[in-house]
Write an enzyme that holds these catalytic residues in place. Structure first.
Site, PDB file in Angstrom:
ATOM      1  N   ASP A 172       8.499  -1.350  -8.767  1.00 30.37           N
ATOM      2  CA  ASP A 172       7.468  -0.420  -8.271  1.00 30.37           C
ATOM      3  C   ASP A 172       8.052   0.792  -7.529  1.00 30.37           C
ATOM      4  O   ASP A 172       7.476   1.877  -7.553  1.00 30.37           O
ATOM      5  CB  ASP A 172       6.426  -1.149  -7.407  1.00 30.37           C
ATOM      6  CG  ASP A 172       7.023  -1.947  -6.263  1.00 30.37           C
ATOM      7  OD1 ASP A 172       8.268  -1.978  -6.122  1.00 30.37           O
ATOM      8  OD2 ASP A 172       6.260  -2.556  -5.496  1.00 30.37           O
ATOM      9  N   LYS A 228       4.583 -14.747  -3.640  1.00 29.76           N
ATOM     10  CA  LYS A 228       3.162 -14.344  -3.579  1.00 29.76           C
ATOM     11  C   LYS A 228       2.198 -15.399  -4.129  1.00 29.76           C
ATOM     12  O   LYS A 228       1.195 -15.066  -4.755  1.00 29.76           O
ATOM     13  CB  LYS A 228       2.941 -13.019  -4.332  1.00 29.76           C
ATOM     14  CG  LYS A 228       3.849 -11.888  -3.882  1.00 29.76           C
ATOM     15  CD  LYS A 228       3.619 -10.626  -4.694  1.00 29.76           C
ATOM     16  CE  LYS A 228       4.725  -9.625  -4.491  1.00 29.76           C
ATOM     17  NZ  LYS A 228       4.568  -8.409  -5.246  1.00 29.76           N
TER      18      LYS A 228
END
Length: 465
Positions: free
Chosen positions: A200, A164
């Site tokens: 997550d 990312k």
């Protein structure tokens, strides 16, 4: 009449869409292949080469409703990170977000040293505690760190590689919990309690688990896709121990990376994979998640237009450009009431000369590709619920799946739910949409870890007496 023209066009486009239409038998076969891959991922000697990684999370229980107290949560997964103060109220059975703050991470810091990054996080956390009068307390912290890590304990997680757009030096191969603690220690003006590292997907499961204690699966279908579930520890061969359960982060996006799904890939899937930033990796994810669905639709529309089936054979510059048919267009075009009007508007924005027949065909293409995503997801989910049922030797399993992600939230979910019931007939499944898995869920993981620690020390005290 227009309806006749629509019908004849639909017949002609069926040959393009047929490869996306998976029979119940094919979905059962996909589920059976994933079942084999779960076992490979859990194996002591086979997990290194397994495409579905089956990572132990060291989360050993779901909430039981007795958790309570104040917790901090840190959520780092992109160019911003969040700090939260979360309160778990036993009496009201609620997980409340008391306060939160978003902190930016400057571009140069994303490419700087690890020490700079963690000092910045420690500063923002200190500022948050100061402004909310929490500096005098030593609160436990849940840390959602959404980068590929190898978790060795609930509070020990080694960064495998940055993604990312991050590339901070001195962090890969290191324990990120330790780096955070060292940064806080360097400041010396506040303390935190125990830290729990949270994926997550696990956070999604745990944020739903306080409200519904039969929630033992977490699933995300958003930009990417993943799932976790509660596995018997005796089946997790790389972990010592026989008793109890542990949440496993499947990393099921990698299903198919060994070629086992090649027979159901279409020419459009192959093209999407080839032009992606990671060819040959995360094949399953590329067939069902939000980052890729729009591009699959675009490629189908381009092929149909080249074959003179759509838009008078004219490809506009926008339709011919990779990434410009966004996944959100699919859900807008799928809307039961306004879908056709939305399709017309979107096709106009894309610079296309469309007819009513064209707009109807585009709706059909979107529906077909969105449906395949739902059915593949259902096949994978059925594998997990059937595994839990078989592990526990139950004739019938009643369980809840905590779900998050824009694809799940924005697209019709009835197809997914119906297909799971077909593929896992002995399982009664409830779906619960997660509220802030990476924030409240992270705090919940910490709360459960605290409860287990407390009950373990109570048992140890009684044993010594």
């Amino acid at each position: 009449p227009p309806s006749e023209r629509v019908r004849s066009s639909v017949i002609r486009v069926e040959k393009y869409l047929q490869p996306f239409q998976l029979s119940p038998e094919t979905l059962q076969e996909v589920s059976a292949r994933l079942r084999k891959d779960l076992l490979r991922g859990l194996g002591k000697h086979s997990h290194h080469k397994a495409p579905v990684k089956m990572l132990p999370t060291f989360v050993r229980a779901t909430p039981d409703g007795t958790e309570k107290g104040d917790f901090l949560a840190l959520d780092l997964g992109g160019t911003n990170f969040r700090v939260l103060h979360v309160r778990v109220e036993e009496e009201a059975q609620k997980v409340l977000k008391m306060d939160s703050q978003i902190c930016a991470i400057p571009q140069e810091m994303m490419l700087g040293t690890g020490e700079q990054l963690f000092d910045h996080i420690a500063t923002c956390l200190g500022d948050f505690l100061e402004s909310h009068n929490l500096k005098g307390q030593t609160l436990p912290l849940g840390f959602t760190f959404s980068f590929p890590c190898e978790q060795l304990e609930i509070d020990k997680s080694i960064l495998i590689r940055w993604t990312k757009g991050f590339n901070c030096s001195g962090v890969e191969g290191k324990d990120v919990v330790q780096l955070l603690k060292e940064a806080i220690h360097r400041r010396g003006d506040y303390h935190i309690g125990s830290v729990a590292m949270v994926n997550d997907t696990v956070g999604t499961m745990m944020s739903c688990g306080y409200k519904d204690q039969s929630c033992e699966i977490g699933m995300i279908i958003g930009t990417g896709t993943n799932a976790c579930y509660m596995e018997e520890i005796k089946n997790v061969k790389r972990i010592e121990g026989e008793d109890g359960r542990m949440c496993i982060n499947t990393e099921w996006g990698g299903f198919g990376d060994d070629g086992c799904l090649d027979d159901i890939l279409t020419e459009f899937d192959v093209e999407v994979d080839k032009t992606s930033i990671n060819p040959g990796v995360h094949i399953f994810e590329k067939m069902i998640s939000g980052m890729y669905l729009g591009e699959i639709v675009r490629l189908v529309l381009v092929k149909m237009t080249k074959d003179k089936l759509l838009f008078k054979g004219q490809i506009s510059e926008a339709l011919g450009t990779c990434g410009l048919f966004e996944t959100k267009f699919i859900s807008e075009i799928e809307e039961p009431d306004s879908g056709l009007e939305n399709a017309k508007k979107i096709l106009t924005e894309l610079g296309l000369d469309w007819s009513l027949v064209d707009a109807s065909v585009v709706r059909l293409v979107c529906d077909t590709i969105s449906s395949r995503s739902a059915y593949l997801c259902a096949a994978a989910l059925a594998t997990l619920v059937n595994r839990i049922r078989n592990n526990r030797k139950l004739g019938h399993l009643k369980t809840t799946v905590g779900v998050d992600g824009t694809v799940y939230r924005k697209h019709p979910t009835s197809k997914l739910q119906k297909a799971v019931r077909l593929l896992a007939p002995q399982c009664d499944i409830t779906f619960l949409v997660s509220e802030d898995g990476s924030g409240k869920g992270a705090a919940m993981v910490t709360a459960v870890a605290q409860r287990l620690k407390k009950s373990c020390s109570t048992m140890c005290t009684k044993a010594s007496e």
